[in-house]
Write an enzyme that holds these catalytic residues in place. Structure first.
Site, PDB file in Angstrom:
ATOM      1  N   TYR A 138       0.330  -1.048  -0.219  1.00  0.00           N
ATOM      2  CA  TYR A 138      -0.432  -0.154  -0.175  1.00  0.00           C
ATOM      3  C   TYR A 138       0.443   1.217   0.166  1.00  0.00           C
ATOM      4  O   TYR A 138       0.492   2.443  -0.421  1.00  0.00           O
ATOM      5  CB  TYR A 138      -0.436  -0.289   1.429  1.00  0.00           C
ATOM      6  N   LYS A 189       2.379 -15.273   2.543  1.00  0.00           N
ATOM      7  CA  LYS A 189       2.552 -16.098   0.995  1.00  0.00           C
ATOM      8  C   LYS A 189       4.598 -16.549   0.742  1.00  0.00           C
ATOM      9  O   LYS A 189       4.737 -15.999  -0.230  1.00  0.00           O
ATOM     10  CB  LYS A 189       1.776 -14.990   0.461  1.00  0.00           C
ATOM     11  N   ASP A 221      -3.660 -17.390   1.926  1.00  0.00           N
ATOM     12  CA  ASP A 221      -4.667 -18.474   1.022  1.00  0.00           C
ATOM     13  C   ASP A 221      -5.427 -19.567   2.009  1.00  0.00           C
ATOM     14  O   ASP A 221      -6.643 -19.736   2.195  1.00  0.00           O
ATOM     15  CB  ASP A 221      -4.139 -18.934  -0.128  1.00  0.00           C
ATOM     16  N   ASP A 245      -6.239  -6.222   5.967  1.00  0.00           N
ATOM     17  CA  ASP A 245      -6.804  -5.857   5.506  1.00  0.00           C
ATOM     18  C   ASP A 245      -7.928  -6.698   5.040  1.00  0.00           C
ATOM     19  O   ASP A 245      -9.308  -6.423   5.550  1.00  0.00           O
ATOM     20  CB  ASP A 245      -6.756  -4.672   4.463  1.00  0.00           C
ATOM     21  N   ASP A 249     -11.338  -7.938   7.459  1.00  0.00           N
ATOM     22  CA  ASP A 249     -13.219  -8.074   7.212  1.00  0.00           C
ATOM     23  C   ASP A 249     -13.641  -9.392   7.262  1.00  0.00           C
ATOM     24  O   ASP A 249     -14.565  -9.019   7.187  1.00  0.00           O
ATOM     25  CB  ASP A 249     -12.849  -7.640   6.015  1.00  0.00           C
TER      26      ASP A 249
END
Ligand code: NAD
Length: 355
Positions: A138, A189, A221, A245, A249
């Site tokens: 980001y 990852k 994942d 992020d 959620d």
């Protein structure tokens, strides 16, 4: 214990007023809390033409913790970007160097049927997602658009973490785990990304300081899948900005109710900004309909993470559990045969349960 109180817009002032009542109980019982309010978000713009007025920022800097309601509303939607209430949030996080975002996903047994998962999968769920907030893809440079060698346009970003950034968020993760179930899952990852390989190496190194904490690693994942398959296997999850992020959620939805979710953002000295995970809900503002529990639980997090007042934090959380057990429900969590109450009555019920 100095607390800057930034109620903001929409339901912000209503829900902050309830958290205020709860903190007042603790103050009367001897906690040395000092609260001072300042305008922020749309209210900041209305008062001083700025969503984060200089005087508000000064108060927030001088305080040990900041307790926020929420910001935003349709009346501010046409303002230029830098004047919009949401810019107040981004700027205060940046100014206070809040790099660690803590989002608990806790399901009170009494509300287990509100989740979209089977009640037995989520009843009693209590996990914490720790997201790094100021680094990763980001913010990594370079980023932008360009035309490649084949003459085709492309967009690109840079995923990047420095060693110090990983160390400090890992430290927060281990320390949070020490205050909870002593299990930390680092999500990355590593099978594909160099950034993740480095992340994992540094997290393993930091782990040497915390032999009491059981550390595991999981690919993002798989973590996304495990969160809906068997979420109770987790205690604390620590991860980078982008993975966090998405996972925070996902985890918040396990609880089924946005009005119940607190959050914290911390700096390197455990100074923190505490706020509910939801927005300013302009559709129900001023109607005594908002659920104040996310804000009240944010105040509990403040006592735990900034002030190390574990007992006071638990007292608030136990009171929230008690009122749910007594059947008190605001409209967003209402089920038939429960006691439907408004924002103020819910705040009063929590205060009563604390006595
Ligand atoms: P929202 O979270 O404000 O509302 C989404 C839905 O959830 C609405 O139906 C609302 O009534 C309901 N809801 C939210 N909080 C509730 C509560 N405590 N009790 C009962 N119901 C509740 O999200 P939105 O509608 O997308 O955004 C509204 C405004 O809030 C926008 O201006 C947005 O930019 C802003 N916003 C602010 C923050 C923040 O201050 N941290 C976060 C998200 C959105």
């Amino acid at each position: 214990m100095k607390i800057a109180v930034l109620a903001g817009d929409g339901i912000g002032p209503e829900i902050i007023a309830q958290a205020h009542k709860v903190l007042e109980v603790l103050r009367r019982d001897g906690l040395k809390l000092e609260l001072e309010a300042a305008p922020y978000g749309g209210a900041g713009y209305d008062a001083h033409g700025d969503p984060l007025p200089e005087s508000t920022l000064k108060l927030a800097r001088a305080a040990d913790a900041v307790l926020c309601g929420a910001v935003g509303g349709p009346q501010y939607d046409a303002l230029p970007r830098e004047k919009r209430p949401e810019q107040g949030i981004l700027r205060i996080r940046k100014e206070l160097q809040l790099f660690a975002n803590l989002r608990p996903a806790k399901v009170f047994e009494e509300l287990a049927s509100a989740s979209s998962l089977k009640p037995e999968l989520v009843a009693g769920l209590d996990i914490l997602i720790l997201r790094e907030l100021t680094g990763d893809i980001y913010f990594g440079e370079p980023r932008g658009r360009r035309t490649n060698a084949r003459g085709e346009r492309e967009g690109y970003d840079t995923m990047l973490y420095s060693e110090s950034e990983i160390r400090r968020i890992a430290d927060v993760g281990f320390q949070a785990a020490m205050k909870r179930g002593k299990k930390l899952t680092s999500v990355d990852k590593e099978n594909v990304l160099e950034t993740s390989r480095f992340w994992r190496e540094i997290v393993k190194d930091v782990a040497k300081k915390y032999p009491q904490v059981e550390l595991s690693h999981m690919y993002v994942d798989n973590a996304a899948m495990q969160l809906v398959r068997n979420p109770k296997q987790f205690d604390v999850i620590v991860t980078g900005n982008m993975f966090g992020d998405i996972l925070s959620d996902e985890a918040s939805m396990l609880t089924g109710s946005i009005g119940m979710l607190p959050s914290a953002s911390l700096d390197a000295n455990n100074k923190g900004l505490y706020e509910p995970a939801h927005g300013s809900a302009p559709d129900i503002a001023g109607k005594n309909l908002a659920n104040p529990l996310a804000t009240i639980l944010s105040a509990a997090m403040m006592l735990r993470y900034t002030f190390n007042e574990e007992e006071a934090a638990k007292r608030i959380e136990a009171a929230v559990k008690k009122v749910l057990g007594q059947g008190y429900r605001t409209a967003d969590i209402y089920e038939t045969e429960m006691r439907r109450v408004g924002t103020i009555e819910m705040g009063d019920a929590v205060v009563a349960a604390m006595q």
